[in-house]
Design an enzyme around this catalytic site. Structure first.
Site, PDB file in Angstrom:
ATOM      1  CG  HIS A  23     -33.252  37.503 141.395  1.00 57.20           C
ATOM      2  ND1 HIS A  23     -33.289  38.512 140.894  1.00 57.20           N
ATOM      3  CD2 HIS A  23     -34.273  37.475 142.286  1.00 57.20           C
ATOM      4  CE1 HIS A  23     -34.313  39.184 140.971  1.00 57.20           C
ATOM      5  NE2 HIS A  23     -34.899  38.643 141.954  1.00 57.20           N
ATOM      6  NE  ARG A  67     -40.432  38.915 143.398  1.00 54.75           N
ATOM      7  CZ  ARG A  67     -41.691  38.953 142.887  1.00 54.75           C
ATOM      8  NH1 ARG A  67     -42.794  38.241 142.882  1.00 54.75           N
ATOM      9  NH2 ARG A  67     -41.800  40.207 142.003  1.00 54.75           N
ATOM     10  CG  ASN A 107     -46.200  43.459 145.274  1.00 52.74           C
ATOM     11  OD1 ASN A 107     -44.976  42.972 145.526  1.00 52.74           O
ATOM     12  ND2 ASN A 107     -46.554  44.451 146.223  1.00 52.74           N
ATOM     13  CG  HIS A 152     -41.934  41.931 146.797  1.00 50.51           C
ATOM     14  ND1 HIS A 152     -42.530  42.521 145.746  1.00 50.51           N
ATOM     15  CD2 HIS A 152     -40.639  41.777 146.526  1.00 50.51           C
ATOM     16  CE1 HIS A 152     -41.538  42.532 144.781  1.00 50.51           C
ATOM     17  NE2 HIS A 152     -40.556  41.855 145.232  1.00 50.51           N
TER      18      HIS A 152
END
Length: 322
Positions: free
Chosen positions: A196, A65, A97, A69
């Site tokens: 996920h 992740r 975040n 990001h």
């Protein structure tokens, strides 16, 4: 003979011009980028990641992740790692975040180990890319070839982080448009969302979904989730994104969506009568196809808007510019 040499020289100049003026930075990347300047870089990073994930399986999801990001804001340039400074407002302050992205200490550890033998050579952006791949492998996910040669940004953008990173409440068209702006297809988006299958989410990101009695959520699933996520309070409580196998990289995430057991609204929207239903169905039937497409999508994502050549810098410490 002289004309032949002259023509050859002209051809060489043309080729050099074309290569230097190419619109893609990816031509500067190579899986052997550090073979001579820091030959043990990749193995050193791998060792740090394996240790971190063995201590905490959740860290695998966090590192994947973190790379995601990073790449969605300014490209894959390690801007997400920069802390607040007089000239920098950290991207960590974005709602997507804040108190959410993690794994910074693992990246710092990998950087410190690499710096011991190759100071000022390996970029933080490359470490993020390698770490995501090695984190996937550590929990049974796919591997892929990580091309190297990224450089680190000297800036961060809180504004872009707030506008470019997906939200847990985004509808399908918003998600599709967001990923398309990064050069990623609908299939890439669904494959990447399959990350996920690992990790956890905070109660605040799915509370509305499990208490709204909607038709797109299994009632029993909602009831189970409410035990750890009360209607009032408990916003920071954590829940596994995949209840079935929360620490293994598999295709249960997609099976969950078909059963209306997606934890986040932005997960379930991928299987809700829209254009991505068929991709979800495909991955639910074939874990091998999912893993292959996930690897391909990660490669594409890891090459978004790169800094290469003399652009940017190689940070000595990942959290601050030199």
């Amino acid at each position: 003979m002289r004309n032949s040499n002259k023509n050859a020289a002209v051809l060489l100049l043309i080729l050099l011009f074309l290569s230097s003026s190419t619109s893609t930075c990816n031509a500067h990347l190579s899986s052997q980028f550090y073979d001579h300047t820091c030959p043990n870089a990749v193995s050193t990073i791998r060792s740090v990641i394996r240790t971190a994930v063995s201590r905490e399986r959740r860290m695998a999801a966090s590192l994947v992740r973190l790379h995601f990001h990073d790449c969605f804001v300014q490209g894959c340039d390690a801007s997400i790692l920069l802390k607040d400074a007089p000239s920098i407002t950290s991207e960590i302050n974005a709602s997507q975040n804040n108190n959410s992205v993690r794994g910074f200490e693992v990246i710092d550890s990998a950087k410190a180990e690499v710096e011991k033998t190759c100071p000022g050579v390996v970029s933080c952006a490359d470490i993020l890319a390698v770490a995501a791949r090695d984190a996937s492998v550590a929990v049974g996910g796919p591997s892929w070839c990580v091309k190297l040669g990224r450089r680190d940004s000297t800036t961060a953008s809180l504004t872009l982080a707030q506008t470019e990173l997906p939200l847990a409440t985004d509808d399908l068209q918003t998600l599709l448009s967001n990923f398309a702006r990064k050069g990623l297809t609908a299939e890439d988006m669904v494959a990447l969302s399959g990350a996920h299958t690992l990790g956890q989410a905070q109660c605040i990101t799915f509370k509305d979904r499990i208490y709204n009695d909607g038709s797109d959520i299994d009632a029993g699933f909602a009831s189970t989730r409410q035990r750890r996520c009360p209607a009032t309070g408990g916003d920071q409580n954590l829940a596994a994104l995949d209840l079935v196998t929360p620490n293994s990289f598999d295709n249960n995430y997609f099976k969950n969506l078909i059963q209306k057991k997606g934890l986040l609204a932005s997960d379930q929207i991928l299987f809700s009568g829209g254009s991505t239903d068929s991709v979800v169905s495909k991955y639910s039937r074939s874990p091998a196809t999912f893993k292959s497409d996930f690897a391909s999508a990660m490669i594409k994502m890891s090459e978004i808007d790169l800094l290469t050549g003399s652009a940017g810098q190689i940070r000595r410490i990942c959290s601050a510019v030199n």
